[in-house]
Design a protein around this motif. Structure first.
Motif, PDB file in Angstrom:
ATOM      1  N   TYR A 276       0.816  -1.207   0.000  1.00 57.53           N
ATOM      2  CA  TYR A 276       0.000   0.000   0.000  1.00 57.53           C
ATOM      3  C   TYR A 276       0.854   1.263   0.000  1.00 57.53           C
ATOM      4  CZ  TYR A 276      -4.421  -2.342   1.059  1.00 57.53           C
ATOM      5  OH  TYR A 276      -5.554  -3.094   0.988  1.00 57.53           O
ATOM      6  N   SER A 277       2.001   1.201   0.662  1.00 59.41           N
ATOM      7  CA  SER A 277       2.751   2.416   0.973  1.00 59.41           C
ATOM      8  C   SER A 277       3.751   2.841  -0.084  1.00 59.41           C
ATOM      9  CB  SER A 277       3.500   2.218   2.308  1.00 59.41           C
ATOM     10  OG  SER A 277       2.607   1.876   3.341  1.00 59.41           O
ATOM     11  N   LEU A 278       4.336   1.892  -0.797  1.00 58.98           N
ATOM     12  CA  LEU A 278       5.504   2.207  -1.613  1.00 58.98           C
ATOM     13  C   LEU A 278       5.254   3.281  -2.683  1.00 58.98           C
ATOM     14  CD1 LEU A 278       8.462   1.564  -1.926  1.00 58.98           C
ATOM     15  CD2 LEU A 278       7.860  -0.283  -3.496  1.00 58.98           C
ATOM     16  N   PRO A 279       4.217   3.165  -3.549  1.00 62.22           N
ATOM     17  CA  PRO A 279       4.027   4.198  -4.567  1.00 62.22           C
ATOM     18  C   PRO A 279       3.746   5.581  -3.981  1.00 62.22           C
ATOM     19  CG  PRO A 279       2.864   2.205  -5.167  1.00 62.22           C
ATOM     20  CD  PRO A 279       3.295   2.036  -3.747  1.00 62.22           C
ATOM     21  N   ASN A 280       2.928   5.647  -2.930  1.00 64.77           N
ATOM     22  CA  ASN A 280       2.640   6.947  -2.331  1.00 64.77           C
ATOM     23  C   ASN A 280       3.873   7.522  -1.647  1.00 64.77           C
ATOM     24  OD1 ASN A 280       0.653   9.009  -1.754  1.00 64.77           O
ATOM     25  ND2 ASN A 280       0.871   8.408   0.372  1.00 64.77           N
ATOM     26  N   TYR A 281       4.712   6.644  -1.099  1.00 61.42           N
ATOM     27  CA  TYR A 281       5.979   7.087  -0.527  1.00 61.42           C
ATOM     28  C   TYR A 281       6.828   7.767  -1.603  1.00 61.42           C
ATOM     29  CZ  TYR A 281      10.734   6.763   1.334  1.00 61.42           C
ATOM     30  OH  TYR A 281      12.017   7.056   1.732  1.00 61.42           O
ATOM     31  N   ALA A 282       6.825   7.177  -2.797  1.00 63.97           N
ATOM     32  CA  ALA A 282       7.593   7.762  -3.901  1.00 63.97           C
ATOM     33  C   ALA A 282       7.087   9.168  -4.232  1.00 63.97           C
ATOM     34  CB  ALA A 282       7.505   6.867  -5.135  1.00 63.97           C
ATOM     35  N   TYR A 412       6.568   8.534   6.392  1.00 63.45           N
ATOM     36  CA  TYR A 412       6.412   7.087   6.338  1.00 63.45           C
ATOM     37  C   TYR A 412       7.411   6.337   7.214  1.00 63.45           C
ATOM     38  CZ  TYR A 412       2.795   6.434   2.811  1.00 63.45           C
ATOM     39  OH  TYR A 412       1.588   6.384   2.163  1.00 63.45           O
ATOM     40  N   LEU A 413       8.239   7.052   7.963  1.00 65.19           N
ATOM     41  CA  LEU A 413       9.239   6.379   8.794  1.00 65.19           C
ATOM     42  C   LEU A 413       8.606   5.404   9.796  1.00 65.19           C
ATOM     43  CD1 LEU A 413      12.181   5.961   9.526  1.00 65.19           C
ATOM     44  CD2 LEU A 413      12.003   7.936  11.087  1.00 65.19           C
ATOM     45  N   PHE A 418       7.572  -0.265  11.157  1.00 66.86           N
ATOM     46  CA  PHE A 418       6.559  -1.285  11.435  1.00 66.86           C
ATOM     47  C   PHE A 418       6.712  -2.470  10.487  1.00 66.86           C
ATOM     48  CE2 PHE A 418       2.369  -3.071  10.372  1.00 66.86           C
ATOM     49  CZ  PHE A 418       1.954  -3.510  11.627  1.00 66.86           C
ATOM     50  N   VAL A 419       6.886  -2.190   9.188  1.00 63.50           N
ATOM     51  CA  VAL A 419       7.043  -3.260   8.207  1.00 63.50           C
ATOM     52  C   VAL A 419       8.272  -4.104   8.530  1.00 63.50           C
ATOM     53  CG1 VAL A 419       7.506  -3.773   5.776  1.00 63.50           C
ATOM     54  CG2 VAL A 419       5.825  -2.031   6.376  1.00 63.50           C
TER      55      VAL A 419
END
Length: 467
Positions: A276-282, A412-413, A418-419
């Protein structure tokens, strides 16, 4: 196709605040809206489940119980819903729960699908799944209100995918022993390729024809592919004589199997939040939505090539050994590569490397479960395993969104930590399963049935061995 759906599911970009969620999107074309949002600095949360990946600007590339297929293309449907106000009054949260309901039901229905497979045939379960999936897609093409979408694309499609997935997942393990890991790796790798094809194809159909015809064409393809597969697949139940119970609760008293379930729970908590997080993190690092989509696609590419490798090496190093090492390696890539990655190149590198191993649970679940409970109890064990990962599949998305602090570059840290911690915990559970397996092998070799001392277990934890 039903199998590929279950390992990952992607939801499309979501606006970042409640104002964005409710603002009017109808003025202007999709391209104009995308450009306007980019210029305004809008952040999208490109979500994904059990194996999904982004392929285009709003859309992403996808899949779940697990990893591709129709599940991937849901992100494109979701993007279309959000940008075109298809169901007036519906919120983005309601849209996202359509996908969440689909994947959760696909896993939750595992005991019933196992029961049908064992008491009739796996083909019977597949045909029930095909009817539900195709019927759900056709029904979705006629929906006018959001509750109708819940019933069609959520309940019917999810149940159908569950029947198809559960009834066939354990079959490759029946045909292989020495190469069981590689066989499962190749099977699960197909979901990565299928997911990319479905995401691109669905988007093209919506643009050139309509949303309704996208559903109908998908239904036709699902019917053709799954029906063909149901006629070609062969099981070895007559030889294996598997346990006829949809799930055998006696398995739950075995500590080693509880550890396998915890491995799945912790893995899914990290896996889905990562997807869920990776593209929005980019995007929050200053990249465009196109670049974010490429990052998602590279994650899928890593899955496609990585899963056969993980499966193949598991036959060489030991299936439990590989599951342990690969799970811990995911945690290493999170802390060593993802957290420091602030630019496009390093993030692409992380996506490829991490994609190869982040879905180790889907690659190794069948072969590891067979090592722990044996082929006879494998269907029951897998049913319980799928049920155990339903909660993380439902709540991981909410956990990830709530942990994000703001829209800054470092927001996102907490999510990244957490991941990483979840994968460390998952690997630790599997490492304890490894110690149990080594002890079991020694006991069988020596004919020993007594208890072992603490010193023995400490030695076993550090012992070498292919298990």
């Amino acid at each position: 196709m039903g199998d590929t759906v279950l390992e990952q599911q992607t939801s499309a970009p979501l606006p970042t605040d409640e104002v964005d969620l409710k603002r009017e999107r109808s003025a202007g074309s999709d391209e104009t809206i995308t450009r306007r949002d980019a210029e305004a600095g809008s952040a999208y949360s490109i979500e994904r489940k059990e194996g999904s990946d982004a392929v285009e600007a709003p859309p992403s590339d996808p899949a779940s119980l697990p990893d591709g297929g129709y599940g991937w293309s849901f992100s494109i449907y979701l993007s279309h819903y959000l940008n075109n106000n298809v169901f007036p009054g519906a919120t983005s949260l309601e849209y996202s729960f359509v996908g969440g309901l689909s994947i959760s039901l696909a896993l939750f229905i595992a005991p019933l699908a196992t029961y049908v497979s064992r008491h009739y045939t796996f083909r019977t379960a597949m045909w029930i799944g095909i009817a539900l999936q195709v019927g759900g897609l056709i029904g979705a093409s006629f929906t006018k209100e959001i509750w109708q979408l819940f019933l069609s694309q959520g309940v019917a499609c999810g149940s159908g995918m569950g029947f198809i997935f559960v009834s066939t997942f354990g079959i490759p393990s029946q045909w292989f022993s020495r190469r069981r890991g590689m066989a499962n790796g190749i099977v699960t790798a197909g979901s990565g390729i299928g997911g990319i094809i479905w995401a691109l194809g669905t988007n093209a159909i919506i643009r050139n024809l309509s949303l309704q015809w996208a559903f109908r064409i998908t239904a036709i393809c699902c019917f053709a592919v799954n029906t063909t597969a149901s006629l070609l697949i062969r099981d070895r139940n007559k030889h294996v004589q598997p346990n006829q119970k949809p799930f055998d609760l006696k398995i739950l008293v075995r500590p080693e199997y509880i550890l396998v379930m915890l491995w799945g729970v912790f893995s899914m908590l990290g896996y889905i939040v990562l997807l869920y997080s990776l593209p929005n993190y980019a995007i929050l690092q200053g990249m465009t939505t196109d670049q974010a989509s490429v990052v998602g696609a590279m994650l899928s590419l890593g899955m496609t090539f990585g899963r056969p490798l993980v499966g193949g090496f598991s036959d060489w190093t030991g299936r439990i050994n590989m599951a342990t090492g690969a799970t811990w390696f995911v945690a290493f890539t999170v802390f060593a590569i993802w957290i420091p990655a602030k630019t496009y190149g390093p993030l692409i590198f992380f996506a490829i490397i991490n994609g190869a191993v982040c879905g180790t649970f889907w690659t190794c679940a069948g072969s590891v479960s067979a090592e722990v409970v044996g082929l006879k109890d494998l269907p029951s064990a897998l049913s319980l395993l799928w049920l155990s990962v339903v909660p993380p599949c439902i709540f991981s998305e909410a956990i990830g969104l709530e942990m994000r602090e703001d829209n800054g570059r470092d927001s996102y840290l907490p999510v990244q930590i957490f991941v990483g911690v979840m994968y460390i915990a998952a690997g630790t559970c599997m490492y304890l399963v490894r110690a149990w397996k080594i002890t079991q092998n020694v006991n069988q070799r020596e004919g020993y049935s007594g208890r072992r001392s603490i010193n023995w277990w400490m030695k076993v934890l550090l012992a070498r061995g292919k298990v």
